[in-house]
Structure formats: structure tokens, C-alpha cells
Design an enzyme around this catalytic site. Structure first.
Site, PDB file in Angstrom:
ATOM      1  N   CYS A 342      47.959  39.308  45.915  1.00 30.34           N
ATOM      2  CA  CYS A 342      47.234  38.109  45.478  1.00 30.34           C
ATOM      3  C   CYS A 342      45.876  38.512  44.897  1.00 30.34           C
ATOM      4  O   CYS A 342      45.342  37.853  43.995  1.00 30.34           O
ATOM      5  CB  CYS A 342      46.950  37.192  46.659  1.00 30.34           C
ATOM      6  SG  CYS A 342      48.373  36.704  47.598  1.00 30.34           S
ATOM      7  N   HIS A 398      37.998  35.808  33.511  1.00 31.82           N
ATOM      8  CA  HIS A 398      37.136  34.669  33.168  1.00 31.82           C
ATOM      9  C   HIS A 398      37.919  33.501  32.558  1.00 31.82           C
ATOM     10  O   HIS A 398      37.395  32.403  32.401  1.00 31.82           O
ATOM     11  CB  HIS A 398      36.038  35.133  32.209  1.00 31.82           C
ATOM     12  CG  HIS A 398      34.784  34.314  32.281  1.00 31.82           C
ATOM     13  ND1 HIS A 398      34.665  33.177  33.046  1.00 31.82           N
ATOM     14  CD2 HIS A 398      33.585  34.469  31.681  1.00 31.82           C
ATOM     15  CE1 HIS A 398      33.461  32.662  32.905  1.00 31.82           C
ATOM     16  NE2 HIS A 398      32.783  33.429  32.076  1.00 31.82           N
ATOM     17  N   ASP A 402      35.384  30.698  36.827  1.00 26.62           N
ATOM     18  CA  ASP A 402      34.056  30.486  36.235  1.00 26.62           C
ATOM     19  C   ASP A 402      33.038  31.333  36.993  1.00 26.62           C
ATOM     20  O   ASP A 402      33.249  31.689  38.158  1.00 26.62           O
ATOM     21  CB  ASP A 402      33.640  29.019  36.365  1.00 26.62           C
ATOM     22  CG  ASP A 402      34.546  28.111  35.556  1.00 26.62           C
ATOM     23  OD1 ASP A 402      35.124  28.601  34.575  1.00 26.62           O
ATOM     24  OD2 ASP A 402      34.675  26.934  35.934  1.00 26.62           O
TER      25      ASP A 402
END
Ligand code: CAO
Length: 425
Positions: A342, A398, A402
Site C-alpha cells: 500500500c 502529486h 496535495d
């Protein structure tokens, strides 16, 4: 016998001064009845004008920018069959239902009858999707080629996108030209000319790593956020308990505490525990907490995955980490051992260095780089006290994360690393 026929602008709803914005055929082209030959643009709509008969284009009588009205000659067409026959064919005036099939079979109808008939226009609002200006034909072409017209700059009149723009765009994408991703071939250098050399082939792992990191580097917009975490209490705890772990045959290093803290931060900022799906349109939030751990081996870098980190304590993690890194160094990892991460941690703390910018291990969206901790004077009130600070480097995708979320994540992570009780309960 062939004859020459004028193809006229048909009834366009009484509009005159309609601009020709595209010419879709050229002299010599063979066209079938109903093939589009020009595109017109009126006040509110663009429309493709089809030819009313099939033949070979002889001469184009209009040019882009011309203003036309019903009856203007668009082009001349060389049509098979003589005019007499064509006239005879329609001389009976309104055809009966019985006659119709015969006409269709013969493929010939009178010029007068055919060119004055108002054909089925393919009409489209002038700019139906945002600021994209393109004729229906260009939109159809773009649709067939899977091209998003919003990505194309038009070179036609009034910045209209024309077919050539679509083809040029597709060509560019296929060759990589102009998208900034194309690099020239590597320069061939004869290193032996400059001194003694030894050539060693890359390992399979080296090659796989090269492919993966290169893909991530060019496809993921990376940002790296830095912070130092105060691990003074954590280190005190580790020193106190490291013998306990050693007696059980494994090493208690800072990494297991970091793994626990990362799970806490992933729960706090779930976007870091997500991946973009293959379409790029959806974010898949994972409800499990599997961590990839970068391991340095003699054959190269591998990333085994420690599963369900949230369900294990630091001692269980230390044991598993020892086993999995040994397996990695013995080249015995299976694909299942390396699947399902993950989020990834790359710890260079055992080696040294102050900070680095790790590359996201896609499809993860974040990776934590850990550098060597350092005793640092820190103000507590107006007093300087020595604290053990751990440098953290958080790289993230990105497109998904954020900057504010990344800052929240690293601040939360640092706070957890400062709270050893929370990590060991
Ligand atoms: N600061 C200070 N000391 C640290 C530290 C840190 N951040 N991290 C580890 N150490 C210490 C350990 O405590 C241990 O010392 P002690 O034996 O005195 O306790 C020593 O450094 C060696 O630790 P280690 O590296 O063997 O163990 P680890 O659990 O920290 O790391 C592993 C395990 C598998 C991650 C590591 O061996 C490894 O392979 N690291 C390289 C990863 C890598 O190549 N990353 C780059 C990938 S590209 O992004």
C-alpha cells in the site's frame, strides 16, 4: 459515357454568406453519393455538405474562407452515364413508390433533381464542448482514434481544429516527439580508450528495478516533503528492549517503530493508502495495511511486502522483517512475497546520509525515505537540550496527494514517532 456535373450548395435553411471552413476532397478523389465534401460554418452551427452523386472530383470551385449560399457551385464531378439518360430517368416528375427501386438500382438521377434536394446535414453546435472548435468530421476522426480534442491546438481558420491537426497530434504521440518524454539514444562511449575497465552484466533484479523506477520517474509527478521526528523516547525504549529481541533471535531496529507509526498516519490520511486504478479515473482506497520495505541485496534492490502491519506488534514485526530480509538477500523471495503493498518505506538509516528523495513505488502513491538519526540541540522553552532527531523524506504522487495532505501526513507521523507509548501499546 461520362459527363461533368456541378455539385451545388443545397438548401441551407435560407442562410447566405455561410463560410467554407473545410474542404474534405481534392481533384482526382473518387467519392460516393453522400460522402461529405465540404464543411460550412454558420452563426450557430457547422455542417458537413455531402455530395449528391458519386464520381471523380474534377475541380474544386470554392476555397476555405469563401462565403457561399444555396446554389453556389462547390465542385465539378465526372459522373458515369450520359445526361440524357439521367434526365430521362427523372423526367416523369414525382416518382411513384414502384419506380423508386429502379432508380436506386440504376444509380443515376438527374442533376437538377439531385443537387437541389436538401441532403441530410450532419450539423453540430459551433462549440459544443468547451472551447473546442472542430467540424463533425474532425470530431468523428478524433473519436475513432481515441483523441481528446481538448489536447490539440487548431491551425485552421479561427483556431479551428482540422484533420491535419489530429493526424499531426497522433504522429507526435506515437513518436514521442514534442511531449518532453523523448530522449535521444545514449551516447556510445568507448571507456576502454581512457583506461582499464571491467564490464559486468546487470542482474535480472537490476534490470527490473531500472524499468520500474524509470516508469515511475517519468509518469508520476513527484514531490518530496521533509521533516525531522524526535525519537529520543523511542530510542530509549529500543535500547531497553533490544536485548529481549536479540534473545529471541532478531533485531529491534527503529524501522519497526516507523512501520507502526506509518500505519497510524495512513489511517489519519487515507489518501496515502490508495492507488489510482488502471483508467486513472478512480482512486481505490485500501482497507488493509501492507507495507513494502526496500531491501538492499547483493543482486540489487527488492521490495518484499509485510502484510497486515496494523495487526502486529513491534516484536512480531521485527521477527518478520528479519526473516523477509534474509529471504531477500538469499534470493528466495516469491512474487507473492512482493505483491500487494500500500505504501513503501526505504530506510537508509543503517548506512548514513542526511536526506534523499525516494521514487514512488507505483501503484503506491507515497514512499517514506528514512535517514540516519542524529543527536541535535533543540530548544525546549529557552533552553537548548539534546534530542535524537530522525530525518524523514516523504515522496508522493502529486496527481493524488496535495501538498497539504502530505504535510499533515508527515506531521502526524512525526508526532506518532515521538509517542513511543502509542506505538508499543
Ligand atoms: N538511524 C540510526 N540508526 C539506524 C537507523 C536510523 N534511521 N536505522 C537503522 N539503524 C541502525 C540499526 O538500529 C542497526 O544498529 P544496531 O544493530 O546497533 O541496532 C543498524 O543501523 C543496522 O540496521 P539494519 O539496516 O540492519 O536494519 P534496519 O531494520 O534498519 O533495516 C533493511 C533493514 C532490510 C531495510 C536494511 O537492511 C536495508 O536493506 N536497507 C537498505 C534499503 C535501501 O536500499 N533503500 C534504498 C532504496 S531506493 O529508494
Amino acid at each position: 459515357m461520362a459527363r461533368i456535373e456541378d455539385i451545388l450548395v443545397p438548401d441551407i435553411g435560407g442562410a447566405d454568406d455561410v463560410e467554407v471552413i473545410e474542404i474534405l476532397v481534392k481533384p482526382g478523389d473518387k467519392v460516393q453519393e453522400e460522402d461529405p465534401i465540404i464543411t460550412l460554418e454558420g452563426d450557430k452551427a457547422t455542417m458537413e455538405v455531402p455530395t449528391t452523386m458519386g464520381g471523380v472530383v474534377k475541380e474544386i470551385k470554392v476555397k476555405i474562407g469563401d462565403l457561399v449560399a444555396e446554389g453556389s457551385v462547390i465542385l465539378t464531378l465526372e459522373v458515369e452515364g450520359d445526361a440524357k439518360a439521367a434526365k430521362k430517368d427523372t423526367s416523369s416528375g414525382d416518382s411513384t413508390e414502384d419506380e423508386k427501386p429502379k432508380k436506386e438500382e440504376s444509380g443515376q438521377q438527374s442533376t437538377a433533381a439531385r443537387t437541389s434536394k436538401s441532403p441530410d446535414f450532419k450539423v453540430e453546435e459551433a462549440a459544443p464542448s468547451g472551447d473546442v472548435y472542430a467540424s463533425p468530421g474532425v470530431r468523428r476522426l478524433a473519436h475513432d482514434l481515441g483523441v481528446d480534442l481538448r489536447n490539440i491546438g487548431g491551425t485552421g481558420p479561427k483556431s479551428r481544429i482540422i484533420k491535419q491537426d489530429v493526424f499531426a497530434y497522433v504522429k507526435k504521440r506515437l513518436t514521442g516527439e514534442g511531449d518532453g518524454l523523448q530522449v535521444g539514444p545514449a551516447r556510445k562511449v568507448d571507456f576502454a580508450k581512457f583506461g582499464k575497465v571491467e564490464t559486468v552484466p546487470l542482474t535480472k533484479i537490476n534490470k527490473a528495478t531500472a524499468v520500474n523506477v524509470h516508469r515511475s520517474w517519468v509518469t508520476i509527478p513527484h514531490v518530496t516533503q521533509f521533516n525531522d521526528a524526535d525519537i529520543t523516547d523511542m530510542e530509549a525504549f529500543r535500547q531497553k528492549n533490544k536485548k529481549k529481541a536479540a534473545d529471541r533471535g532478531y533485531k529491534l531496529t527503529p524501522l519497526v517503530f516507523i512501520m507502526k507509526a506509518v500505519v497510524g498516519a495512513l489511517k489519519e490520511v487515507p489518501k496515502f493508502n490508495a492507488s489510482l486504478d488502471a483508467t486513472g479515473d478512480n482512486l481505490v482506497y485500501k482497507k488493509y495495511f501492507h507495507l513494502g520495505i526496500a531491501v538492499d541485496t547483493p543482486n540489487g534492490l527488492v521490495v518484499p511486502v509485510v502484510k497486515d502491519v496494523d495487526k502486529k506488534d513491534i516484536y512480531e514485526l521485527a521477527k518478520e522483517l528479519g526473516e523477509i530480509s534474509e529471504k531477500a538477500r538469499d534470493n528466495k523471495l516469491t512474487p507473492a512475497d512482493m505483491a500487494g503493498s500500500c505504501f513503501t518505506i526505504s530506510s537508509l538509516g543503517g548506512i548514513g546520509g542526511t536526506a534523499f528523495t525516494p521514487i514512488v513505488n507505483a501503484p503506491d502513491v507515497g514512499i517514506l525515505g528514512v535517514s540516519r538519526s542524529k543527536a541535535t540541540p533543540v530548544y525546549e522553552g529557552d533552553k537548548l537540550v539534546p534530542r535524537l532527531m530522525l530525518p524523514l523524506s516523504l515522496s508522493y504522487d502529486h496527481r493524488v496527494i496535495d501538498g497539504a495532505a502530505a504535510a499533515r501526513f508527515i506531521v502526524d507521523l512525526s508526532a506518532r514517532l515521538g509517542d513511543v507509548k502509542g506505538l508499543t501499546k
